[in-house]
Design a protein around this motif. Structure first.
Motif, PDB file in Angstrom:
ATOM      1  N   CYS A 114       0.847  -1.183   0.000  1.00  0.00           N
ATOM      2  CA  CYS A 114       0.000   0.000   0.000  1.00  0.00           C
ATOM      3  C   CYS A 114       0.888   1.240   0.000  1.00  0.00           C
ATOM      4  CB  CYS A 114      -0.899   0.024   1.242  1.00  0.00           C
ATOM      5  SG  CYS A 114      -2.177  -1.254   1.248  1.00  0.00           S
ATOM      6  N   ILE A 115       0.424   2.303  -0.664  1.00  0.00           N
ATOM      7  CA  ILE A 115       1.201   3.533  -0.641  1.00  0.00           C
ATOM      8  C   ILE A 115       1.114   4.156   0.749  1.00  0.00           C
ATOM      9  CG2 ILE A 115       0.822   3.916  -3.099  1.00  0.00           C
ATOM     10  CD1 ILE A 115      -1.173   6.080  -2.385  1.00  0.00           C
ATOM     11  N   LYS A 116       1.966   5.130   1.008  1.00  0.00           N
ATOM     12  CA  LYS A 116       2.063   5.755   2.320  1.00  0.00           C
ATOM     13  C   LYS A 116       0.713   6.333   2.740  1.00  0.00           C
ATOM     14  CE  LYS A 116       4.804   9.169   4.867  1.00  0.00           C
ATOM     15  NZ  LYS A 116       5.917  10.167   4.753  1.00  0.00           N
ATOM     16  N   GLY A 117       0.282   6.006   3.973  1.00  0.00           N
ATOM     17  CA  GLY A 117      -0.984   6.498   4.490  1.00  0.00           C
ATOM     18  C   GLY A 117      -2.160   5.579   4.210  1.00  0.00           C
ATOM     19  N   PHE A 118      -1.917   4.423   3.582  1.00  0.00           N
ATOM     20  CA  PHE A 118      -2.996   3.500   3.238  1.00  0.00           C
ATOM     21  C   PHE A 118      -2.719   2.119   3.816  1.00  0.00           C
ATOM     22  CE2 PHE A 118      -3.442   6.913   0.311  1.00  0.00           C
ATOM     23  CZ  PHE A 118      -4.771   6.941  -0.091  1.00  0.00           C
ATOM     24  N   VAL A 119      -3.786   1.333   3.999  1.00  0.00           N
ATOM     25  CA  VAL A 119      -3.692  -0.031   4.512  1.00  0.00           C
ATOM     26  C   VAL A 119      -4.554  -0.931   3.633  1.00  0.00           C
ATOM     27  CG1 VAL A 119      -3.231   0.655   6.904  1.00  0.00           C
ATOM     28  CG2 VAL A 119      -5.608   0.397   6.121  1.00  0.00           C
ATOM     29  N   PRO A 120      -4.299  -2.245   3.621  1.00  0.00           N
ATOM     30  CA  PRO A 120      -5.116  -3.143   2.798  1.00  0.00           C
ATOM     31  C   PRO A 120      -6.602  -3.022   3.131  1.00  0.00           C
ATOM     32  CG  PRO A 120      -3.166  -4.293   3.567  1.00  0.00           C
ATOM     33  CD  PRO A 120      -3.192  -2.970   4.281  1.00  0.00           C
ATOM     34  N   LYS A 121      -7.416  -3.009   2.113  1.00  0.00           N
ATOM     35  CA  LYS A 121      -8.868  -2.929   2.301  1.00  0.00           C
ATOM     36  C   LYS A 121      -9.392  -4.187   2.970  1.00  0.00           C
ATOM     37  CE  LYS A 121     -13.198  -2.072  -0.157  1.00  0.00           C
ATOM     38  NZ  LYS A 121     -13.820  -1.765  -1.476  1.00  0.00           N
TER      39      LYS A 121
ATOM     40  N   MET B  92      -4.995  -9.547  -3.921  1.00  0.00           N
ATOM     41  CA  MET B  92      -4.762  -8.171  -3.502  1.00  0.00           C
ATOM     42  C   MET B  92      -5.444  -7.154  -4.411  1.00  0.00           C
ATOM     43  SD  MET B  92      -0.732  -8.770  -2.645  1.00  0.00           S
ATOM     44  CE  MET B  92      -0.235 -10.120  -1.563  1.00  0.00           C
ATOM     45  N   THR B  93      -6.352  -7.631  -5.258  1.00  0.00           N
ATOM     46  CA  THR B  93      -6.983  -6.751  -6.242  1.00  0.00           C
ATOM     47  C   THR B  93      -7.954  -5.762  -5.607  1.00  0.00           C
ATOM     48  OG1 THR B  93      -8.684  -8.440  -6.650  1.00  0.00           O
ATOM     49  CG2 THR B  93      -6.756  -8.433  -8.111  1.00  0.00           C
ATOM     50  N   SER B  94      -8.372  -5.997  -4.359  1.00  0.00           N
ATOM     51  CA  SER B  94      -9.270  -5.048  -3.694  1.00  0.00           C
ATOM     52  C   SER B  94      -8.543  -3.768  -3.310  1.00  0.00           C
ATOM     53  CB  SER B  94      -9.890  -5.685  -2.442  1.00  0.00           C
ATOM     54  OG  SER B  94      -8.891  -6.075  -1.515  1.00  0.00           O
TER      55      SER B  94
END
Length: 379
Positions: free
Chosen positions: A305-312, A322-324
């Protein structure tokens, strides 16, 4: 690579030598039947019937005449094979090529919009099967306008912006079944143009926008790579054509495989050499890691995930799906309808990422805009 042996039934082996001799042209007086072939003038290509995998299904196809095993580059009746030992390819009264079975039923037809009854069909040394008007010499129909899974030099993909007409490549269902498969390569209407591989109605891979001499989304197309591909607009006719040049090889072809790979093959005198393949790795797939995900080829887990994001969905990520994509760890502090710039702590800012190629729908924008509006454009 699809290489196919052509199976002849035992009764066909009894045909005379005159029947297996290549024809110069197909007319109403001289149709093409099982066991007969139509050769191009220089003997480069050959048109005839083949039966994949020892089946009873008979298909009319074109292959490289000089090469063994045979490589099929075009199939006429890919959706409807002939299932008996009698078939004839002839010219109809209105100038269409028609394939008839033993009951004289039309299995396949060119549906040529012509009323000419004085014409013939011939195979050119480009691999193009054409119907020619005997009087004017004009081409009434050509197989290069009706591609299968293979593109040859001098053939091309096409998109007509005015009419929406497309010329595409469609994969075989499997290596032994020429019926239309799941994957289609086509030019999309974006400006600048792009070439997409579609799986049904879903994007599977894309080239990125055309940037004068190369596709932005194809890393191999840099100054050190002499690309054989070209994209040229025809302003007068409102069309865009995508083709490739034949280099350092007498025979070459571009194929969309039944697995969705685009491959350029060149014959080196002893066999087929793979000159280009896309996707080259899992990160080349369209939206491989979903929104706000970054695919890293050197990372065993493939997606970050890019900075500031987490897996949905962490559960899906653990299972390898990981397509979500990813979601924000915290909500934005700014209001979407506000243009006021807030300075200081808690300010929403852009995060610049270097050496990243976008694989989602809004990839024509800059990296900063891409990150800011990715959710809005549902990439």
């Amino acid at each position: 690579m699809r290489e196919m042996g052509i199976v002849l039934f035992p009764c066909l082996l009894l045909l005379s030598t005159s029947l297996t001799k290549g024809y110069a042209a197909i007319t109403r007086a001289s149709p093409l039947s099982l066991g007969q072939t139509l050769s191009s003038p220089g003997g480069t290509y050959e048109l005839g019937f083949f039966s994949p995998n020892n089946s009873q299904n008979q298909y009319l196809g074109i292959w490289f005449k000089k090469l063994t095993p045979r490589v099929i580059v075009w199939v006429a009746n890919r959706e409807k094979p002939v299932t008996n030992l009698v078939a004839n390819l002839t010219i109809s009264i209105n100038g269409s090529l028609i394939l008839l079975d033993s009951s004289q039923n039309v299995v396949w037809s060119t549906r040529t919009p012509s009323t000419s009854n004085k014409c013939h069909a011939k195979l050119l040394d480009t691999g193009n099967l054409v119907i020619v008007d005997d009087v004017s010499g004009s081409i009434l129909w050509q197989s290069f306008d009706n591609l299968g899974d293979t593109m040859l030099p001098q053939s091309s993909l096409m998109y007509n912006r005015a009419t929406g007409e497309k010329r595409v490549l469609t994969s075989w269902k499997s290596t032994s079944d020429p019926s239309p498969g799941d994957f289609v390569i086509q030019i999309m209407q974006q400006v600048p143009p792009q070439v997409f591989t579609m799986r049904g109605s879903t994007p599977y891979g894309r080239s990125g926008p055309w940037a004068k001499t190369k596709f932005a989304g194809v890393p191999l197309m840099d100054e050190s790579y002499a690309s054989p591909f070209s994209l040229s607009p025809d302003v007068e006719n409102g069309t865009i054509n995508f083709s490739y040049l034949q280099r350092n090889s007498e025979f070459s072809r571009v194929v969309i495989t039944s697995e969705g790979s685009t491959k350029l093959f060149q014959y080196n005198g002893t066999g087929w050499r793979l000159g280009y393949e896309s996707p080259g790795n899992p990160c080349d797939l369209y939206s491989a890691c979903g929104p706000f995900g970054v695919c890293v080829t050197s990372n065993p887990t493939k997606c970050n995930c890019i900075k500031g994001f987490v897996p949905k969905s962490m559960e899906e990520w653990k299972r390898g799906n990981m397509t979500s994509g990813c979601v924000r760890r915290t909500k934005l502090s700014c209001q979407t309808n506000s243009s006021t710039k807030i300075q200081g702590k808690g300010t929403d800012v852009f995060y610049r990422m270097a050496n990243v190629a976008s694989r989602c729908g809004s990839a024509d924008f800059s990296a900063e805009v891409q990150l800011a509006y990715c959710e809005r454009y549902n990439c």
